[in-house]
Design a protein around this motif. Structure first.
Motif, mmCIF file in Angstrom:
data_model
loop_
_atom_site.group_PDB
_atom_site.id
_atom_site.type_symbol
_atom_site.label_atom_id
_atom_site.label_comp_id
_atom_site.label_asym_id
_atom_site.label_seq_id
_atom_site.Cartn_x
_atom_site.Cartn_y
_atom_site.Cartn_z
ATOM 1 N N GLY A 12 7.949 6.162 32.594
ATOM 2 C CA GLY A 12 7.996 5.301 31.260
ATOM 3 C C GLY A 12 9.933 5.824 30.546
ATOM 4 N N GLN A 13 10.002 4.689 29.951
ATOM 5 C CA GLN A 13 12.119 5.131 29.723
ATOM 6 C C GLN A 13 11.827 5.799 27.976
ATOM 7 O OE1 GLN A 13 14.512 4.448 30.806
ATOM 8 N NE2 GLN A 13 13.607 3.896 32.194
ATOM 9 N N GLY A 14 10.412 6.839 28.177
ATOM 10 C CA GLY A 14 10.066 7.549 26.423
ATOM 11 C C GLY A 14 11.246 8.674 27.145
ATOM 12 N N GLU A 15 12.127 8.851 25.633
ATOM 13 C CA GLU A 15 12.706 10.544 25.807
ATOM 14 C C GLU A 15 12.222 11.855 26.147
ATOM 15 O OE1 GLU A 15 16.074 10.021 26.728
ATOM 16 O OE2 GLU A 15 16.811 8.501 26.157
ATOM 17 N N ASP A 16 11.084 12.104 25.475
ATOM 18 C CA ASP A 16 9.943 12.169 25.456
ATOM 19 C C ASP A 16 9.478 13.465 26.309
ATOM 20 O OD1 ASP A 16 8.472 10.967 25.196
ATOM 21 O OD2 ASP A 16 6.821 11.213 23.694
ATOM 22 N N GLN A 17 9.642 12.862 27.472
ATOM 23 C CA GLN A 17 9.055 13.408 28.654
ATOM 24 C C GLN A 17 9.107 14.686 29.425
ATOM 25 O OE1 GLN A 17 7.460 10.526 31.583
ATOM 26 N NE2 GLN A 17 8.834 9.045 30.865
ATOM 27 N N GLN A 27 21.860 12.344 34.491
ATOM 28 C CA GLN A 27 22.418 11.524 32.875
ATOM 29 C C GLN A 27 22.466 12.935 33.343
ATOM 30 O OE1 GLN A 27 21.305 9.895 30.451
ATOM 31 N NE2 GLN A 27 22.485 11.332 29.053
ATOM 32 N N VAL A 28 23.661 13.546 32.530
ATOM 33 C CA VAL A 28 24.775 14.561 31.616
ATOM 34 C C VAL A 28 24.307 14.740 30.212
ATOM 35 C CG1 VAL A 28 26.908 15.692 32.348
ATOM 36 C CG2 VAL A 28 25.904 14.129 34.270
ATOM 37 N N ASN A 29 24.079 15.813 30.244
ATOM 38 C CA ASN A 29 24.274 15.845 28.884
ATOM 39 C C ASN A 29 24.778 16.703 28.051
ATOM 40 O OD1 ASN A 29 22.275 14.105 28.715
ATOM 41 N ND2 ASN A 29 21.157 15.557 28.306
ATOM 42 N N GLY A 57 11.649 8.207 37.154
ATOM 43 C CA GLY A 57 10.999 7.911 35.788
ATOM 44 C C GLY A 57 11.822 7.860 34.712
ATOM 45 N N GLU A 58 11.992 8.001 33.317
ATOM 46 C CA GLU A 58 13.230 8.204 33.113
ATOM 47 C C GLU A 58 14.384 8.556 33.275
ATOM 48 O OE1 GLU A 58 13.909 7.525 29.856
ATOM 49 O OE2 GLU A 58 15.715 8.852 29.346
#
Lengths: 264, 319
Positions: free
Chosen positions: B158-163, B233-235, B205-206
């Motif tokens: 899902g959209q959870g950031e903790d995956q 996503q680029v962090n 997923g996320e």
């Protein structure tokens, strides 16, 4: 003259191994060949058309020491001939050192300066030290640069999943090299690398070689299957090698598709 | 050592000897590079072809030997999006001459011009259950086109950031030939550079992948669908090169981490991008740079969102 000095100092840096670089395949020997006493180093300094790039290298950039180069080639040779050096109980310590020096010399010669006479002399020295079966192992290992490189790639890629033991690595490499020798003989016999074949002859040579390559892949993997007890190790080896063999088949195909150009 | 080399150089220079050179050129194709070369002041005898992924010849690999009359060679099985360097080495009577280093970056065929963009080409050959992130910290991990199915231990996709990610690729290691199953968790994470080839996300997923620390990430031959938010996503300050991709149904193609001002350089070439809810590139950084070239677009929203230092497009078409 000062301009030439910049070029040569730059070239020294350019051809030198980089700090922290992983053990590299055959070309480590080429770098090591560039010792002060090796004429080939002079050839590179003069002939390399990338000199304009080389001159851009700051003249004050420190060149790696001869010790560093020697250490790098020694490390590489040590790994490349590990399976030969591991089991030579009939040699005393002095002879083992003599052999190591000869192997090192061989690697240096195999690089920049391919001097047939010098190579023959070095190989005669190696032959004089080894029993015939060990000399056969040497013959097999001396052309193993690319296979060793690929083994390292595969082994590194799975190290967190199903790490290989030293015995696993040895089995894989020796098995592959044995089948590679057979394949290369067939490749030579096929004539695919000749430049005077007609299109039809090239096509036929390709079909023969392609079958041989597939036989090589299958036989090698089937035999290795007996040695690897970990299913995932074998599955990942099979994946890796299948991709690499496909690439090799495509390369062979390109030899048929791309007309050979003659003349200079 | 240098004095000896200088001495040799000077001797030949003073003798007025013509320099022997091998002029090598390289041209990129789809997963291959075609080489051609010519000689000046030297006769070819033993010719060898070498390859590397940087211009330093140290560590290069011999990829072929060719007959003395050959002046061309095609290096195949290459990774699209990766720059390769090549050399020809000719040895005559024990003296070797190297060509210049010629570089080329193979890329998938076609693009906005109408050619094929294939994305990932894997068809599943089996399945693997993933109970913990697979670490690829060096070398090459080849999934053999198996489908990797993460368990709920890694997340629910899902959209959870903790995956957790299914794969973590580090130090310019290569992950190739794999399919990520329906639980996409947090996709693939890159640390300190990495490469991804022929990879399919069946249900992002996320996000499909995240660059977690600086370096260069090269991705080619990938397909990802159904990202509810972003595909990439680029962090961290980094360079991202993507080629031959198919991305459908996402909020956006790429998002630089919100509120960050570091520089990201993004090059996207020969991709088919469709059904972006918001757009393609989004950043909050005025130093970042994006390029979109030779791609096919449909319902892709705004191409450049945010204060990009530069965000350019060329050769793109609608489909």
């Amino acid at each position: 003259m000062s301009g030439a000095a910049v070029i040569v100092v730059g070239a020294t840096v350019y051809w030198a191994p980089r700090p922290g670089e992983p053990v590299a395949p055959s070309e480590v020997s080429r770098v090591a060949a560039a010792s002060p006493s090796t004429p080939a180093r002079v050839q590179h300094a003069q002939r390399d058309p990338t000199q304009s790039q080389i001159t851009a290298t700051p003249a004050h950039t420190p060149a790696p020491s001869a010790d560093t180069e020697a250490s790098t080639i020694e490390q590489y040779a040590s790994e490349k001939y590990q399976y030969l050096l591991d089991d030579l109980r009939y040699l005393d310590a002095t002879q083992v050192e003599q052999l190591k020096r000869a192997l090192l010399a061989r690697e240096r010669l195999a690089g920049l300066s391919s001097d047939p006479a010098a190579m023959a002399a070095v190989e005669a020295g190696i032959r004089g030290l080894l029993r015939p079966d060990d000399y056969a192992t040497y013959e097999m290992l001396k052309e193993s640069d690319l296979e060793l490189f690929k083994l390292n790639e595969y082994a590194a890629g799975i190290t967190n999943v199903a790490p290989l033991s030293a015995a696993d690595r040895e089995s894989i490499l020796k098995t592959k090299l044995a089948y590679k020798d057979r394949f290369h003989q067939l490749l030579q016999d096929s004539g695919l690398q000749r430049t005077d074949l007609s299109a039809a002859e090239r096509e036929y040579a390709y079909s023969v070689t392609a079958r041989a390559l597939e036989g090589y892949r299958q036989s090698y993997l089937q035999e290795v299957r007996q040695y690897l007890t970990n299913e995932e190790q074998f599955a990942l080896l099979s994946n890796y090698e299948t991709t690499e063999f496909k690439a090799e088949l495509a390369r062979l195909r390109s030899m048929v598709d791309v007309p050979v150009q003659g003349g200079s | 050592m240098i004095s000896r080399i200088l001495c040799g150089t000077a001797l030949l220079a003073f003798a007025g000897m013509a320099q022997a050179t091998i002029s090598l050129s390289a041209s990129a194709g789809n997963s291959q590079v075609s080489l051609s070369w010519s000689y000046s002041n030297e006769t070819p005898v033993t010719q060898e072809v070498y390859r590397d992924t940087d211009s330093n010849p140290s560590g290069r690999v011999r990829i072929g030997s060719v007959s003395a009359s050959t002046r061309s060679f095609t290096a195949t099985g290459l990774s699209n999006g990766t720059t390769y360097y090549f050399w020809i080495k000719n040895t005559v009577n024990g003296t070797a001459t190297n060509s210049n280093a010629a570089s080329a970056t193979p890329a998938g065929s076609g693009g906005g011009g109408g050619g094929a963009i294939t994305g990932a080409t894997c068809s599943s050959t089996g399945s693997v259950t993933v109970t913990a992130t697979i670490l690829v910290t060096s070398g090459t991990y080849d999934g053999g086109c198996r489908t990797y199915n993460p368990t709920s231990a890694l997340g629910d996709g899902g959209q959870g950031e903790d995956q957790d990610p299914a794969f973590r690729v580090e130090n310019n290691a290569l992950l190739r030939n794999a399919i990520l199953g329906n639980n996409g968790v947090d996709g693939v994470h890159f640390y300190n550079s990495g490469r991804l080839e022929n990879f399919r996300w069946t249900n992002v997923g996320e996000d499909a992948f995240t660059i977690k620390s600086g370096g260069t990430v090269s991705i080619t031959g990938v397909t990802g669908v159904n990202s509810e938010d972003k595909f990439a996503q680029v962090n961290a300050a980094s360079t991202l090169n993507v080629s031959n991709c198919i991305v459908d149904n996402a909020g956006k193609f790429l998002r630089q981490n919100g509120g960050t001002t570091f520089k990201v350089t993004v090059n996207v070439d020969r991709c088919r991008i469709s059904n972006m809810g918001e757009g393609i590139f989004r950043t909050d950084s005025s130093t970042s740079v994006a390029r979109l070239t030779n791609s096919q677009l449909r319902n892709s929203g705004t191409t450049c969102i945010g204060p990009w230092a530069s965000c350019t497009t060329s050769g793109n078409t609608s489909f």
